[in-house]
Motif scaffolding. Structure first.
Motif, PDB file in Angstrom:
ATOM      1  N   ASP A 165      46.407  38.483  65.440  1.00 58.33           N
ATOM      2  CA  ASP A 165      47.854  38.679  65.501  1.00 58.33           C
ATOM      3  C   ASP A 165      48.088  40.141  65.132  1.00 58.33           C
ATOM      4  OD1 ASP A 165      47.864  35.944  65.943  1.00 58.33           O
ATOM      5  OD2 ASP A 165      48.508  35.441  63.916  1.00 58.33           O
ATOM      6  N   PRO A 166      48.759  40.929  65.988  1.00 57.33           N
ATOM      7  CA  PRO A 166      48.864  42.385  65.796  1.00 57.33           C
ATOM      8  C   PRO A 166      49.274  42.793  64.380  1.00 57.33           C
ATOM      9  CG  PRO A 166      49.861  41.739  67.875  1.00 57.33           C
ATOM     10  CD  PRO A 166      49.529  40.469  67.138  1.00 57.33           C
ATOM     11  N   GLY A 167      48.522  43.750  63.822  1.00 60.33           N
ATOM     12  CA  GLY A 167      48.824  44.327  62.518  1.00 60.33           C
ATOM     13  C   GLY A 167      48.547  43.422  61.333  1.00 60.33           C
ATOM     14  N   THR A 168      47.807  42.333  61.534  1.00 60.79           N
ATOM     15  CA  THR A 168      47.561  41.382  60.444  1.00 60.79           C
ATOM     16  C   THR A 168      46.081  41.012  60.369  1.00 60.79           C
ATOM     17  OG1 THR A 168      47.762  39.346  61.737  1.00 60.79           O
ATOM     18  CG2 THR A 168      49.819  40.343  60.944  1.00 60.79           C
ATOM     19  N   ASN A 169      45.737  40.245  59.341  1.00 66.95           N
ATOM     20  CA  ASN A 169      44.406  39.657  59.221  1.00 66.95           C
ATOM     21  C   ASN A 169      44.414  38.200  59.671  1.00 66.95           C
ATOM     22  OD1 ASN A 169      42.935  41.896  58.241  1.00 66.95           O
ATOM     23  ND2 ASN A 169      43.833  41.605  56.217  1.00 66.95           N
ATOM     24  N   ALA A 170      45.380  37.862  60.523  1.00 63.76           N
ATOM     25  CA  ALA A 170      45.487  36.505  61.067  1.00 63.76           C
ATOM     26  C   ALA A 170      44.984  36.503  62.505  1.00 63.76           C
ATOM     27  CB  ALA A 170      46.925  36.017  61.010  1.00 63.76           C
ATOM     28  N   PHE A 171      44.307  35.428  62.850  1.00 66.73           N
ATOM     29  CA  PHE A 171      43.772  35.253  64.195  1.00 66.73           C
ATOM     30  C   PHE A 171      44.262  33.913  64.703  1.00 66.73           C
ATOM     31  CE2 PHE A 171      41.131  38.355  62.280  1.00 66.73           C
ATOM     32  CZ  PHE A 171      40.633  39.143  63.299  1.00 66.73           C
ATOM     33  N   GLY A 172      45.184  33.942  65.674  1.00 65.90           N
ATOM     34  CA  GLY A 172      45.713  32.692  66.198  1.00 65.90           C
ATOM     35  C   GLY A 172      46.342  31.839  65.112  1.00 65.90           C
ATOM     36  N   GLY A 173      46.976  32.477  64.133  1.00 67.11           N
ATOM     37  CA  GLY A 173      47.643  31.750  63.061  1.00 67.11           C
ATOM     38  C   GLY A 173      46.775  31.457  61.847  1.00 67.11           C
ATOM     39  N   MET A 174      45.472  31.705  61.919  1.00 61.58           N
ATOM     40  CA  MET A 174      44.585  31.490  60.765  1.00 61.58           C
ATOM     41  C   MET A 174      44.390  32.825  60.061  1.00 61.58           C
ATOM     42  SD  MET A 174      40.785  29.880  60.477  1.00 61.58           S
ATOM     43  CE  MET A 174      41.302  28.223  60.135  1.00 61.58           C
ATOM     44  N   THR A 175      44.818  32.910  58.793  1.00 58.69           N
ATOM     45  CA  THR A 175      44.771  34.160  58.038  1.00 58.69           C
ATOM     46  C   THR A 175      43.524  34.215  57.163  1.00 58.69           C
ATOM     47  OG1 THR A 175      47.181  34.232  58.002  1.00 58.69           O
ATOM     48  CG2 THR A 175      46.031  35.621  56.411  1.00 58.69           C
ATOM     49  N   PHE A 176      42.861  35.371  57.187  1.00 56.72           N
ATOM     50  CA  PHE A 176      41.664  35.625  56.383  1.00 56.72           C
ATOM     51  C   PHE A 176      42.000  36.663  55.326  1.00 56.72           C
ATOM     52  CE2 PHE A 176      40.239  33.976  60.380  1.00 56.72           C
ATOM     53  CZ  PHE A 176      39.142  33.199  60.068  1.00 56.72           C
ATOM     54  N   SER A 177      41.316  36.575  54.162  1.00 55.81           N
ATOM     55  CA  SER A 177      41.559  37.535  53.081  1.00 55.81           C
ATOM     56  C   SER A 177      40.265  38.251  52.717  1.00 55.81           C
ATOM     57  CB  SER A 177      42.112  36.822  51.839  1.00 55.81           C
ATOM     58  OG  SER A 177      41.064  36.184  51.141  1.00 55.81           O
ATOM     59  N   ALA A 178      40.426  39.367  52.016  1.00 52.35           N
ATOM     60  CA  ALA A 178      39.268  40.134  51.542  1.00 52.35           C
ATOM     61  C   ALA A 178      38.518  39.372  50.448  1.00 52.35           C
ATOM     62  CB  ALA A 178      39.729  41.493  51.017  1.00 52.35           C
ATOM     63  N   ARG A 179      39.132  38.347  49.863  1.00 52.24           N
ATOM     64  CA  ARG A 179      38.486  37.526  48.832  1.00 52.24           C
ATOM     65  C   ARG A 179      37.595  36.445  49.443  1.00 52.24           C
ATOM     66  NH1 ARG A 179      43.661  37.643  47.817  1.00 52.24           N
ATOM     67  NH2 ARG A 179      43.932  35.411  48.188  1.00 52.24           N
ATOM     68  N   GLY A 180      37.511  36.403  50.778  1.00 52.62           N
ATOM     69  CA  GLY A 180      36.643  35.424  51.433  1.00 52.62           C
ATOM     70  C   GLY A 180      37.284  34.067  51.630  1.00 52.62           C
ATOM     71  N   THR A 181      38.613  34.039  51.706  1.00 52.50           N
ATOM     72  CA  THR A 181      39.304  32.781  51.959  1.00 52.50           C
ATOM     73  C   THR A 181      39.984  32.829  53.319  1.00 52.50           C
ATOM     74  OG1 THR A 181      41.327  33.543  50.882  1.00 52.50           O
ATOM     75  CG2 THR A 181      39.717  32.389  49.493  1.00 52.50           C
ATOM     76  N   ALA A 182      40.291  31.657  53.824  1.00 52.43           N
ATOM     77  CA  ALA A 182      41.027  31.541  55.087  1.00 52.43           C
ATOM     78  C   ALA A 182      42.002  30.387  54.948  1.00 52.43           C
ATOM     79  CB  ALA A 182      40.075  31.294  56.248  1.00 52.43           C
ATOM     80  N   SER A 183      43.102  30.453  55.690  1.00 55.70           N
ATOM     81  CA  SER A 183      44.085  29.383  55.602  1.00 55.70           C
ATOM     82  C   SER A 183      43.443  28.043  55.920  1.00 55.70           C
ATOM     83  CB  SER A 183      45.287  29.654  56.502  1.00 55.70           C
ATOM     84  OG  SER A 183      44.943  30.269  57.699  1.00 55.70           O
ATOM     85  N   GLY A 184      44.035  27.000  55.401  1.00 58.46           N
ATOM     86  CA  GLY A 184      43.465  25.670  55.561  1.00 58.46           C
ATOM     87  C   GLY A 184      42.534  25.298  54.419  1.00 58.46           C
ATOM     88  N   GLY A 185      42.503  26.129  53.354  1.00 57.97           N
ATOM     89  CA  GLY A 185      41.657  25.827  52.203  1.00 57.97           C
ATOM     90  C   GLY A 185      40.210  26.267  52.347  1.00 57.97           C
ATOM     91  N   TYR A 186      39.899  27.030  53.389  1.00 57.92           N
ATOM     92  CA  TYR A 186      38.517  27.464  53.610  1.00 57.92           C
ATOM     93  C   TYR A 186      38.140  28.601  52.670  1.00 57.92           C
ATOM     94  CZ  TYR A 186      38.204  24.813  57.950  1.00 57.92           C
ATOM     95  OH  TYR A 186      38.157  23.803  58.871  1.00 57.92           O
ATOM     96  N   LYS A 187      36.885  28.582  52.236  1.00 59.96           N
ATOM     97  CA  LYS A 187      36.329  29.653  51.401  1.00 59.96           C
ATOM     98  C   LYS A 187      34.936  29.970  51.924  1.00 59.96           C
ATOM     99  CE  LYS A 187      35.570  31.053  46.690  1.00 59.96           C
ATOM    100  NZ  LYS A 187      35.700  30.736  45.286  1.00 59.96           N
ATOM    101  N   LYS A 188      34.637  31.277  52.002  1.00 59.23           N
ATOM    102  CA  LYS A 188      33.313  31.680  52.493  1.00 59.23           C
ATOM    103  C   LYS A 188      32.244  31.164  51.538  1.00 59.23           C
ATOM    104  CE  LYS A 188      32.832  35.574  54.775  1.00 59.23           C
ATOM    105  NZ  LYS A 188      32.558  36.961  55.176  1.00 59.23           N
TER     106      LYS A 188
END
Length: 133
Positions: A92-115
């Motif tokens: 998604d332009p200008g964000t860390n979201a891909f098709g509505g799923m947001t990723f963080s530098a802490r290794g998390t992603a929306s939906g409760g996911y953690k690297k």
């Protein structure tokens, strides 16, 4: 169509302060969640996801999930899965979201996911058409 330009395939560090697709690539898992289903009240759904970069602003995700129901004695045990899904997601332009799923530098992603600890970064693998035969 012509092949992608080198800058479209680049998955390394970015100058715009957004996470690169290489940085978010790897293996993720989400905590098992309780669900009410079947004749049992003690069900859990467990999920995992693999993220692979396909370029600077495109990733591929492979997700799996399984549903387990631990029923009382005398009741059947239910199991559903694995359920597998793959998806190509564009940033998604200008964000860390891909098709509505947001990723963080802490290794998390929306939906409760953690690297997962020790998860290896995935790399984009260019495949030639002749190699698919």
């Amino acid at each position: 169509p012509p092949p992608p330009a080198p800058e479209e395939l680049y998955t390394g560090p970015r100058s715009d302060r957004l996470l690169s697709t290489g940085e978010i690539s790897g293996e993720y898992s989400a905590p098992c969640e309780g669900r009410e289903c079947c004749k049992c009240d003690n069900c859990e759904i467990c999920r995992s996801m693999t993220v692979v970069p396909l370029g600077a602003d495109v990733i591929e995700t492979w997700s799996t999930s399984c549903l387990f129901c631990k029923c009382p004695p005398g009741e059947p045990v239910y199991f559903l899965g694995p359920i597998v899904a793959g998806e190509v997601r564009t940033r998604d332009p200008g964000t860390n979201a891909f098709g509505g799923m947001t990723f963080s530098a802490r290794g998390t992603a929306s939906g409760g996911y953690k690297k997962r600890p020790g998860s290896q970064k995935r790399t984009f693998q260019k495949v030639e058409t002749r190699d698919l035969a």
